[in-house]
Design a protein around this motif. Structure first.
Motif, short mmCIF file in Angstrom:
data_model
loop_
_atom_site.label_atom_id
_atom_site.label_comp_id
_atom_site.label_asym_id
_atom_site.label_seq_id
_atom_site.Cartn_x
_atom_site.Cartn_y
_atom_site.Cartn_z
N THR A 1 3.94 -0.95 3.68
CA THR A 1 3.31 0.37 3.65
C THR A 1 4.40 1.38 3.32
O THR A 1 5.37 1.51 4.07
N CYS B 1 0.86 -1.19 0.00
CA CYS B 1 0.00 0.00 0.00
C CYS B 1 0.89 1.23 0.00
O CYS B 1 1.73 1.40 0.89
N GLU C 1 -3.50 -2.48 6.17
CA GLU C 1 -2.58 -3.31 6.95
C GLU C 1 -3.33 -4.42 7.68
O GLU C 1 -2.89 -5.59 7.70
N GLU C 2 -4.47 -4.08 8.27
CA GLU C 2 -5.27 -5.08 9.00
C GLU C 2 -5.84 -6.13 8.06
O GLU C 2 -5.86 -7.32 8.39
N ASP D 1 -3.22 -8.59 6.94
CA ASP D 1 -2.94 -9.54 8.03
C ASP D 1 -4.04 -10.59 8.12
O ASP D 1 -3.77 -11.78 8.29
N LYS E 1 -4.37 1.98 7.75
CA LYS E 1 -4.52 0.98 8.80
C LYS E 1 -5.44 -0.15 8.33
O LYS E 1 -5.19 -1.33 8.62
N HIS F 1 3.51 -7.67 3.95
CA HIS F 1 2.81 -6.44 3.59
C HIS F 1 3.74 -5.24 3.75
O HIS F 1 4.45 -5.12 4.75
#
Length: 391
Positions: free
Chosen positions: A60, A33, A47-48, A51, A44, A58
């Motif tokens: 960022t 991302c 990212e969540e 996961d 966020k 991942h």
């Protein structure tokens, strides 16, 4: 097993793509991302979601400063508006693609994937950069498997994939603007509901008194608002806030996409509208007549190149050089009045101003008005001869 890097937002399309790439393409998926100012909540969420669905890794990438200083600044100097709106999504895509390439090379991946459909513009914008800047394979699962949105939702349910939300609309956001499309907005006969807007006040809710704002530029780039010097990201955020409170920056249009489809698109670009309006007002003061006319042509071509995924086109680089040369004199201050969605320049000042109050004043006695008579006699001389011959 070979690896693929997926440009990942955590939305429906890219979430489904993770499982599709594993199941249909037999690849290990690395999600990435790129932060261009879509907000902490969206970062966020990505990212969540990465996961939850178990991506191999991942990333960022914070690219906000680079986006502002190397892309948005060019858009401001070029007055880059496509069919009347400042480009935001299109301006960010080349940077995102470049960052994804860097991750793919670092991870020794064999391919890059995206979640674009076969009807939109972003497939062009991502792939044009990837093809010109790497030898990586490109995979577009949604397009290649010809999936509809309802089929994607069903696939996610069948495979136990979490869906981030039940939003009706497709929204893309960065620090330069928001785009809203899909759902009932697809029909131009439907009036958009107030709920789709987040950055701008409605006519009813905007300020009831005009607000004056002063923008200062240095070589075409804004450097201060209301006398306060700040970095470009902070300045853009401030411009979004001020203009948005005054109802500035809503665009509801029928847009002509790259593939020829007409699409109803809604944008919120308050800060972009304010800063480009101020920039144009300052250019009127410091550029010559011919420069202004040619700049308008360059702006149209520039915006069209960016929109049509031609960021890698050498003509875009050529235009940047020509525009940068002009912008050396675009320094000074502009004050504007904001009121109920409107923007109006109030004052302009610059050390490079070509306006001379002594020359233009009706009280000027230094200039002999009679000297212009000879010029008038020869003005439109050929047109006068043509009209006499016609009689």
């Amino acid at each position: 097993m070979e690896k693929v890097v997926l440009a990942f937002s955590g939305g429906l399309d890219t979430t489904v793509c993770v499982k599709l790439l594993e199941e249909k393409y037999d690849l290990e998926v690395i999600t990435a991302c790129v932060d261009v100012g879509q907000g902490e909540e969206e970062i966020k969420k990505a990212e969540e979601m990465a996961d939850k669905i178990g991506s191999l890794k991942h990333y960022t990438i914070d690219a906000r400063e680079e986006f502002a200083n190397d892309y948005i600044s060019k858009g401001i100097k070029a007055n880059a508006e496509y069919e009347g709106y400042p480009l935001s999504t299109a301006l960010a895509r080349p940077l995102i693609a470049q960052k994804i390439i860097e991750i793919a090379e670092e991870e020794n991946a064999t391919a890059i994937a995206h979640g674009c459909t076969g009807k939109g513009n972003d497939q062009f914008r991502f792939e044009a950069v990837i093809l010109s800047m790497s030898d990586l394979k490109i995979i577009a699962p949604i397009r290649e498997l010809n999936l509809t949105r309802s089929e994607e939702i069903q696939y996610a349910k069948d495979h136990g994939l979490p869906l981030s939300s039940d939003k009706t609309y497709s929204i893309d956001e960065n620090i330069w603007g928001r785009s809203i499309e899909g759902g009932n907005l697809e029909d131009p006969a439907n009036e958009p509901s107030e709920e789709i807007y987040e950055w701008t006040a409605s006519y009813k809710d905007s300020k009831d008194e005009p607000e004056k704002v002063i923008i200062e530029f240095e070589e075409g780039v804004p450097i201060a608002i209301n006398g306060e010097m700040m970095g470009l990201i902070e300045l853009i955020n401030k411009a979004n806030e001020i203009a948005g409170f005054n109802g500035v920056g809503r665009v509801d249009m029928i847009e002509n996409r790259i593939i020829g489809l007409k699409s109803r698109e809604i944008y919120e670009v308050p800060g972009a509208k304010l800063l480009i309006a101020a920039h144009k007002a300052l250019e009127e003061l410091v550029l010559t007549t011919d420069e202004i006319r040619f700049k308008e042509l360059m702006s149209t071509i520039y915006a069209d190149l960016v929109y049509r995924a031609m960021w890698q086109e050498p003509l875009r680089e050529d235009l940047d050089q020509a525009i940068d040369n002009m912008q050396q004199r675009v320094s000074g201050k502009v004050s504007l009045k904001l009121f109920k969605g409107s923007i109006a320049p109030l004052t302009r000042e610059s050390p490079f101003s070509l306006h001379d109050i002594d020359d233009i004043s009706f009280e000027d006695k230094q200039t002999d008005q009679r000297e212009v008579e000879g010029m008038i006699k020869h003005h439109a001389l050929q047109a006068a001869k043509y009209q006499k011959l016609n009689k």
